[in-house]
Design a protein around this motif. Structure first.
Motif, PDB file in Angstrom:
ATOM      1  N   PHE A 198     -12.413   7.186   3.139  1.00 36.97           N
ATOM      2  CA  PHE A 198     -12.608   6.614   1.811  1.00 36.97           C
ATOM      3  C   PHE A 198     -11.850   6.261   0.618  1.00 36.97           C
ATOM      4  O   PHE A 198     -11.295   6.118   0.431  1.00 36.97           O
ATOM      5  N   ILE A 199     -10.594   7.701   0.854  1.00 39.27           N
ATOM      6  CA  ILE A 199      -9.676   7.490   0.473  1.00 39.27           C
ATOM      7  C   ILE A 199      -8.820   6.841   0.391  1.00 39.27           C
ATOM      8  O   ILE A 199      -8.150   5.714   0.050  1.00 39.27           O
ATOM      9  N   ALA A 257      -9.579   3.100  -0.678  1.00 33.58           N
ATOM     10  CA  ALA A 257      -9.511   2.986  -1.988  1.00 33.58           C
ATOM     11  C   ALA A 257      -7.903   3.084  -2.318  1.00 33.58           C
ATOM     12  O   ALA A 257      -8.324   1.929  -3.298  1.00 33.58           O
ATOM     13  N   ARG A 258      -6.983   3.477  -1.819  1.00 36.33           N
ATOM     14  CA  ARG A 258      -5.936   3.323  -1.855  1.00 36.33           C
ATOM     15  C   ARG A 258      -5.804   1.945  -1.039  1.00 36.33           C
ATOM     16  O   ARG A 258      -5.168   0.857  -1.716  1.00 36.33           O
ATOM     17  N   ASP A 307      -7.413  -0.488  -4.172  1.00 33.80           N
ATOM     18  CA  ASP A 307      -5.662  -0.798  -5.175  1.00 33.80           C
ATOM     19  C   ASP A 307      -4.499  -1.806  -4.754  1.00 33.80           C
ATOM     20  O   ASP A 307      -4.526  -1.887  -6.185  1.00 33.80           O
ATOM     21  N   GLU A 331     -13.814  -1.299  -5.338  1.00 38.22           N
ATOM     22  CA  GLU A 331     -12.570  -0.083  -5.676  1.00 38.22           C
ATOM     23  C   GLU A 331     -13.216   1.120  -6.298  1.00 38.22           C
ATOM     24  O   GLU A 331     -12.807   2.164  -6.028  1.00 38.22           O
ATOM     25  N   VAL A 356     -15.585   3.017  -4.664  1.00 37.32           N
ATOM     26  CA  VAL A 356     -14.742   4.441  -3.606  1.00 37.32           C
ATOM     27  C   VAL A 356     -14.662   5.176  -4.526  1.00 37.32           C
ATOM     28  O   VAL A 356     -15.164   6.195  -3.498  1.00 37.32           O
ATOM     29  N   TRP A 357     -13.694   4.949  -5.665  1.00 40.03           N
ATOM     30  CA  TRP A 357     -13.059   6.284  -5.593  1.00 40.03           C
ATOM     31  C   TRP A 357     -14.183   7.183  -6.654  1.00 40.03           C
ATOM     32  O   TRP A 357     -14.144   8.612  -6.608  1.00 40.03           O
TER      33      TRP A 357
END
Length: 202
Positions: A29-30, A33-34, A37, A63, A66-67
């Motif tokens: 997930f991180i 998210a990036r 971005d 975005e 997800v964050w």
């Protein structure tokens, strides 16, 4: 409808604490998210000309969503050092992948800006032979009238272009800037050279 909303709210709740979530689900997930971005950041430049605005809006929504999911899950496990390590590694991997993605959008291009008081006709002809375009602006500096040269070039051709620039302007002031987005009509050198080589082979 109520069932679907309840299911979406369950996603935002804390997931079970397990190595699978810590080292697989959260990092994915991180990283996602990036990537979003950098994708949103890159597409935002092209949207300024009226294109892809709907895509930018949709990706911005994803975005933030997800964050929010990542933030809730990380804060619930903030006492666990492994979560911090896994999240930090995933953030680094996502940043690296996002930069690579951004460069693929722009073709890994840069912008060279040169300020000189000398004529630049010779440089323009030399760059044209490489398939690289250049724009000249008349400006005024502290010492009088100067020319500002703007050159967009593929990163792979940067050393070759700088060698040509140094040949004409060994002491000129110049800067090199990153380019987030390049339209299809840009002359960056690589395509034209490849076509010229193919025509010679034929």
């Amino acid at each position: 409808m109520v069932v679907k909303i309840g299911h979406m709210l369950n996603i935002l709740q804390a997931w079970p604490i397990s190595p699978w979530v810590t080292w697989a689900v959260l990092p994915v997930f991180i990283i996602l998210a990036r990537l979003l971005d950098y994708t949103v950041m890159t597409l935002r430049y092209s949207s300024l000309s009226g294109r892809r605005r709907a895509a930018v809006a949709m990706m911005s929504f994803l975005e933030v969503a997800v964050w929010l999911i990542v933030a809730i899950q990380v804060l619930e496990r903030f006492h666990d050092p492994m979560v911090i390590i896994a999240s930090s590694l995933a953030f680094a991997v996502g940043t690296y992948a996002g930069i690579t993605l951004q460069e693929s959008f722009s073709g890994g291009s840069v912008m060279i800006r040169i300020t000189t008081a000398k004529p630049a006709d010779g440089l323009m002809l030399s760059l044209a032979s490489l398939g690289v375009g250049m724009t000249i602006f008349e400006a005024r500096g502290s010492t009088g009238s100067v020319n500002q040269l703007v050159i967009g070039v593929n990163r792979k051709m940067l050393p070759q272009v700088l060698a040509v620039v140094e040949r004409y302007f060994s002491r000129a002031f110049f800067t090199i800037e990153e380019v987030a987005y390049v339209s299809q009509g840009a002359r960056l050198g690589s395509r034209k050279i490849s076509r010229a080589r193919n025509s010679r082979k034929r």
